[in-house]
Design a protein around this motif. Structure first.
Motif: not given
Length: 159
Positions: A3-29
């Motif tokens: 919720s405080d992030a300006d930029f999120v970079i995924t680098a987990t090697g896994g699938m769906r590190a950022i998915a539906e449960p996380e989208f609600a917590h992403l800030p505007h822009d």
């Protein structure tokens, strides 16, 4: 926190590190980029389904509108280092292919135990010297304090 992030970079090697449960917590822009695992770390299909609209305001930037919040995804979730911009430049790929071309005979002929092995420094140095020579660059011998300690470092990690 997302919720405080300006930029999120995924680098987990896994699938769906950022998915539906996380989208609600992403800030505007917020800006999302994938540097990890094929095109699967950011669940673009779920994001597109949830979005009120999707636009592409810039090349390699997709904007998903979720209510009053915009989420910007670089290269539509594809690996940013390959799909973003012009991908890997030829100056990097020629070195990559040179390491593979020189490394393959070494792996075949060196009678190595199964496992991960570091390319011998002499082979690595010959590739670097050839590349530098092709650019008209000649290096002098390094000083003792500039000696590469990569092998010492690699031996300390658990491969």
């Amino acid at each position: 926190m997302l919720s405080d992030a300006d930029f999120v970079i995924t680098a987990t090697g896994g699938m769906r590190a950022i998915a539906e449960p996380e989208f609600a917590h992403l800030p505007h822009d917020v800006i999302l980029a994938n540097a990890g695992h094929r095109n699967l770390e950011i669940d673009i299909e779920a994001l597109a389904e949830l979005a009120d609209a999707e636009t592409a305001p810039l090349r390699d930037v997709h904007r998903f509108m979720l209510g009053g919040r915009d989420t910007h995804v670089l290269s539509r979730g594809a690996l940013i280092d390959i799909a973003g911009g012009s991908g890997h430049p030829v100056e990097i790929m020629d070195l990559t292919f040179a390491v593979q071309g020189i490394g393959a005979p070494h792996l075949i002929n060196a009678d190595l135990e199964p496992g991960v092995h570091v390319l011998p420094k002499s082979l690595d140095d010959s590739i670097a010297a050839a590349k530098l020579k092709s650019l008209g660059i000649n290096l002098t011998e390094g000083r003792k304090e500039q000696a590469d300690n990569l092998i010492d470092w690699v031996e300390k990690i658990s491969l």
